[in-house]
Scaffold this active site. Structure first.
Site, PDB file in Angstrom:
ATOM      1  N   GLY A  17       0.832  -1.194   0.000  1.00 30.30           N
ATOM      2  CA  GLY A  17       0.000   0.000   0.000  1.00 30.30           C
ATOM      3  C   GLY A  17       0.868   1.246   0.000  1.00 30.30           C
ATOM      4  O   GLY A  17       2.032   1.219   0.434  1.00 30.30           O
ATOM      5  N   CYS A  18       0.315   2.359  -0.479  1.00 28.97           N
ATOM      6  CA  CYS A  18       1.121   3.575  -0.593  1.00 28.97           C
ATOM      7  C   CYS A  18       1.554   4.107   0.781  1.00 28.97           C
ATOM      8  O   CYS A  18       2.740   4.343   1.018  1.00 28.97           O
ATOM      9  CB  CYS A  18       0.377   4.634  -1.393  1.00 28.97           C
ATOM     10  SG  CYS A  18      -1.292   5.002  -0.809  1.00 28.97           S
ATOM     11  N   HIS A  19       0.593   4.288   1.697  1.00 26.48           N
ATOM     12  CA  HIS A  19       0.967   4.777   3.031  1.00 26.48           C
ATOM     13  C   HIS A  19       1.894   3.774   3.732  1.00 26.48           C
ATOM     14  O   HIS A  19       2.833   4.175   4.427  1.00 26.48           O
ATOM     15  CB  HIS A  19      -0.283   4.985   3.895  1.00 26.48           C
ATOM     16  CG  HIS A  19      -1.180   6.069   3.406  1.00 26.48           C
ATOM     17  ND1 HIS A  19      -0.832   7.399   3.435  1.00 26.48           N
ATOM     18  CD2 HIS A  19      -2.441   6.023   2.877  1.00 26.48           C
ATOM     19  CE1 HIS A  19      -1.825   8.135   2.958  1.00 26.48           C
ATOM     20  NE2 HIS A  19      -2.814   7.317   2.611  1.00 26.48           N
TER      21      HIS A  19
END
Length: 315
Positions: free
Chosen positions: A117-119
């Site tokens: 995931g990006c975060h």
């Protein structure tokens, strides 16, 4: 008959799928399989292309990604799943090559790779190495906030921000997921080796793409009570020689950290700041690059034996 690897993007119409396609469309070292536009939701046609491919990108919602995996009956078909569905699932390899010792080799050999995931990418870039080398205790009460551009919300959110008569509230940053149950938390906890999830608040900004994810640490709670400078040195040693994760000078190169600085690039910059008592570690990157599609293409390159930065912006 071509000997080039056959690659299929299931869900090419979404933001992540389109970004992967942009990075692969001009490449001559793969055969990109394309579905007829009128059949892109035809399960039988998708199944045919999935099983004809050497490698499939799944750019789908979680339930659809799980269904797509169930369509595979070719034992040679390899998968990179960009959804949340398999990031902590047994039998899947976490697709962050630089993160832990041996991770790149695991990705190279894997049949099933879960794209981060990006975060989570920004959070783990700073915390997982410190956990791995014993500096960050498993019971540390980690806190993190993450600034992100609106493209990470997909087509619906992009349209919301880019409409002509949009609400004035969108002009200001907005904290969200304030119930502290963000969908990236399981992978953040697991890969950082934490006993409990971090207290994590993402912040949505009025800009298209780019992220700045910051972890805040009290040095007295870390093993051997390192200074911020010590932590910078440890991370520099950890990431030495990496192309897609790079360390900025201690304290960064500017008194301000702008979250869109890395927009359009496919590598991540890690900035350590602070003093003897406190440290912040900020990961800056493109949420559509190292935070999603760029990372997926990097994983594909590793899995297919190409130089891992092929087709990516490493400038």
């Amino acid at each position: 008959m071509s000997n080039k690897p056959k690659v299929y993007i299931d869900g090419k119409e979404g933001t992540t799928g389109l970004q992967i396609y942009e990075r692969l469309g001009g490449r001559q070292d793969i055969d990109l399989l394309l579905i007829d536009e009128d059949k892109r939701k035809d399960t039988a046609e998708r199944k045919k292309l999935i099983n004809a491919a050497d490698l499939v990108f799944l750019c789908l919602p979680d339930a659809a990604a799980i269904e797509a995996v169930s369509l595979i009956d070719n034992p040679n078909t390899r998968v990179i799943d960009a959804s949340t569905a398999h990031r902590t699932a047994e039998g899947w390899t976490y697709g962050f090559a630089e993160l832990l010792a041996g991770q790149r080799d695991k990705i190279a050999a894997a049949k099933r790779v879960a794209n981060p995931g990006c975060h989570a990418t920004g959070f783990l870039a700073g915390t997982a190495p410190l956990s791995a080398v014993g500096v960050l205790p498993a019971d540390y009460p980690v806190t993190c906030y993450s600034l992100t551009g609106y493209s990470g919300g997909g087509k619906k959110m992009i349209a919301e921000f880019e409409q002509a008569d949009r609400p004035v509230e969108l002009d200001a940053p907005a904290a969200y997921a304030i119930g502290l149950t963000h969908k990236h938390l399981p992978e953040m906890q697991a890969l950082a080796g934490l006993n409990t999830p971090p207290v994590f608040v993402p912040v949505l900004g009025d800009y298209y793409k780019g992220m700045a994810t910051t972890v805040m640490l009290h040095n007295r709670l870390l093993k051997d009570k390192p200074t911020a400078q010590n932590i910078h040195e440890r991370l520099c040693a950890y990431y030495e020689g990496q192309t897609m994760v790079r360390m900025a000078p201690f304290g960064g190169e500017s008194p301000r950290l702008h979250a869109n600085t890395m927009a359009g690039r496919d590598w991540l910059e890690l900035i350590v700041s602070g003093h003897a008592e406190q440290t912040i570690i900020t990961a800056r990157f493109d949420n559509l690059g190292k935070g999603a599609s760029g990372a997926a293409v990097q994983n594909m390159n590793i899995m297919l034996g190409f130089d891992e930065s092929t087709g990516l912006n490493v400038q």
